[in-house]
Design an enzyme around this catalytic site. Structure first.
Site, PDB file in Angstrom:
ATOM      1  N   ARG A 103       0.827  -1.198   0.000  1.00 47.41           N
ATOM      2  CA  ARG A 103       0.000   0.000   0.000  1.00 47.41           C
ATOM      3  C   ARG A 103       0.868   1.258   0.000  1.00 47.41           C
ATOM      4  NH1 ARG A 103      -4.084   1.327   4.938  1.00 47.41           N
ATOM      5  NH2 ARG A 103      -2.118   1.663   6.013  1.00 47.41           N
ATOM      6  N   THR A 107      -1.153   7.671  -0.725  1.00 50.69           N
ATOM      7  CA  THR A 107      -2.426   7.616  -1.452  1.00 50.69           C
ATOM      8  C   THR A 107      -3.323   6.481  -0.996  1.00 50.69           C
ATOM      9  OG1 THR A 107      -1.565   6.157  -3.188  1.00 50.69           O
ATOM     10  CG2 THR A 107      -1.244   8.536  -3.476  1.00 50.69           C
ATOM     11  N   ASP A 203      -0.265  -3.395  12.685  1.00 49.28           N
ATOM     12  CA  ASP A 203       0.195  -3.842  11.377  1.00 49.28           C
ATOM     13  C   ASP A 203       0.440  -5.354  11.425  1.00 49.28           C
ATOM     14  OD1 ASP A 203       2.307  -4.581   9.318  1.00 49.28           O
ATOM     15  OD2 ASP A 203       1.902  -2.517   8.740  1.00 49.28           O
ATOM     16  N   ASP A 206       4.020  -6.579  10.440  1.00 53.76           N
ATOM     17  CA  ASP A 206       5.025  -6.298  11.461  1.00 53.76           C
ATOM     18  C   ASP A 206       4.864  -7.229  12.659  1.00 53.76           C
ATOM     19  OD1 ASP A 206       6.026  -4.312   9.876  1.00 53.76           O
ATOM     20  OD2 ASP A 206       5.201  -2.656  11.043  1.00 53.76           O
TER      21      ASP A 206
END
Length: 213
Positions: A103, A107, A203, A206
């Site tokens: 990603r 944006t 995340d 992660d």
């Protein structure tokens, strides 16, 4: 698109442990693996089978086996890899393809950086693995990618989803002409300004593998 939020005490229990910020990476990986196996049971309810006769020690019996072509499991790299083993536990004979997407943090749009998939997916059922359905961009792009190659039935499996992501998937796939089902362990409240699911679990990549700088 059909949305199925799995409702089971074990799923809720494992998802709660995944949310806990004190859960370390090895434990997170194990819990994610166990949770995906539970979700895979729900996700494969419409897997295609064909009748077959087998001989038991007593008599002939009518049963079923997975139809050809075999299902294709597609984890979205890198976080989707943490879901692969749990899915393969229920579909050990399925083939596996890989789709690398990341990603853009400015944006929020998906960028494809790698793919390892058959060129022709005509008649294939595909199971897309992505831990978090946040903005929905990566998953929508992955589904479009598979449909363009001929896949005719898509099931997406996620640990968590946000309403904004679900809405985007439904809007972008409205005229796709292929049945799509989302199976998830939880539908959370919203996205924050950074595009993360709230309350979420952080995340997923992660937490599965550690922070890679």
């Amino acid at each position: 698109m059909q949305v199925h939020v799995a409702d089971h005490p074990l799923i809720s229990h494992k998802l709660t442990l995944l949310r806990d910020e004190t859960t370390d990476s090895p434990t997170f990986r194990r819990l994610a693996d166990e949770l995906v196996t539970l979700l895979a049971y729900e996700a494969t309810r419409e897997v295609r089978v064909e009748p077959i006769d087998v001989k038991t020690p007593v008599a002939m019996a009518r049963g079923v086996r997975l139809s050809d072509p075999r299902p294709l499991v597609v984890p979205i790299l890198r976080a989707g890899l943490g879901m692969l083993e749990g899915m393969q536990r229920l579909l050990p004979t399925a083939e596996v393809g890989f789709l690398g997407m990341v990603r853009n943090e400015e944006t929020f749009d998906p960028v494809t950086y790698a793919e390892r998939l058959p060129d022709d997916l005509t008649g294939r059922q595909c199971y897309v693995l992505d831990p978090m359905l946040a903005t929905g961009g990566s998953l929508a792009a992955a589904i479009h990618f598979l449909v363009k190659r001929g896949a005719d039935h898509i099931t997406a499996v996620t640990l968590l989803a946000a309403p904004e992501g679900v809405a985007r998937i439904e809007a972008e796939l409205e005229s796709i002409g292929v049945p799509v089902t989302l199976v998830t362990a939880g539908l959370d409240e919203r996205l924050n300004e950074l595009g993360y699911i709230v309350p979420g679990l952080g995340d997923a990549g992660d937490r599965l593998y550690g922070v890679v700088g």
